[in-house]
Scaffold this active site. Sequence first.
Site, PDB file in Angstrom:
ATOM      1  N   CYS A 116       0.874  -1.172   0.000  1.00  0.00           N
ATOM      2  CA  CYS A 116       0.000   0.000   0.000  1.00  0.00           C
ATOM      3  C   CYS A 116       0.911   1.221   0.000  1.00  0.00           C
ATOM      4  O   CYS A 116       1.548   1.534   0.999  1.00  0.00           O
ATOM      5  CB  CYS A 116      -0.912   0.018   1.223  1.00  0.00           C
ATOM      6  SG  CYS A 116      -1.995   1.472   1.265  1.00  0.00           S
TER       7      CYS A 116
ATOM      8  N   GLU B 113      -3.060   0.783  -6.910  1.00  0.00           N
ATOM      9  CA  GLU B 113      -1.977  -0.155  -7.152  1.00  0.00           C
ATOM     10  C   GLU B 113      -1.658  -0.161  -8.643  1.00  0.00           C
ATOM     11  O   GLU B 113      -2.561  -0.031  -9.480  1.00  0.00           O
ATOM     12  CB  GLU B 113      -2.354  -1.554  -6.672  1.00  0.00           C
ATOM     13  CG  GLU B 113      -1.182  -2.519  -6.608  1.00  0.00           C
ATOM     14  CD  GLU B 113      -0.041  -1.990  -5.746  1.00  0.00           C
ATOM     15  OE1 GLU B 113       0.887  -1.377  -6.322  1.00  0.00           O
ATOM     16  OE2 GLU B 113      -0.089  -2.160  -4.520  1.00  0.00           O
TER      17      GLU B 113
END
Length: 271
Positions: free
Chosen positions: A2, A114
């Site tokens: 993350c 992402e």
Amino acid sequence: MCGRYAASRGPEDLAGVFEIEKWEPEEVLAPDYNVAPTKEVYAVLDRPLKDADSPEPVRQLRKLKWGLVPSWSKTPEGGARMINARAETVHEKPSYRRAFSTRRCIVPADGYYEWVTAKDERELEVEGRKKRQRKQPYFVLPADGSVFAMAGLYEFWRDRTLPDDHPLAWWVTCSVITTEAETTPLAVPPAEGPHTLADIHPRMPLMLTPDRWDSWLDPSRTDPDDLRELLAPPPAGLLRAYPVSTAVSNVRNNGPELLKELEGPEEGTLF
């Protein structure tokens, strides 16, 4: 992993979702659609109030800095590298194990970004045989539009170069726990491109479902073996992912337009 996420909800909204009992108006953060490491972020935690008569923990919404600095660190420089803690080893790593036992939090988000990292590409990059391509970013969020509750840890660090009464004498920092990405189909698969989170990247933030919030935040739970049961991945099929503009790749870009769903990957990007 993350490394970026979006957080647009304000204290009033989060207070209702997480049953917050205490938050400070002076700690209100503006909506942020491109949250990056070292930024100030919201975190939900259970902790007794400072100078309170009762030792009972209170559900609080606090403003923390993303990038954990262990209490024993001599300097805070390493915080920018400690934005994520791996679920598989968080109970044993010196930088995280104390916080895992006693200082757990929830980092609320709309979802996280992402960038596609294919297996073959990762191997070639490690070997130094391939120039890094422009990657297609995806936004990952709960399919039902609810808050993405990321499991986190927080720590206090004392800057010994400052006097006790200095407002910056204490740093409060946090880290997001990550786990292996889901290999099951997304709740709403894209028309083209990845159909599972593992197709995008091998890691993902550990999402806590509401039935685990109280147990995760409970500071009286300190046994690592007991706590590790809470690190189990959430049920499959709760998340969706869609391609977004590569503008999010530049941390200086920030606005709700970054969350706009594209019909497909941008031309010239890896997917």
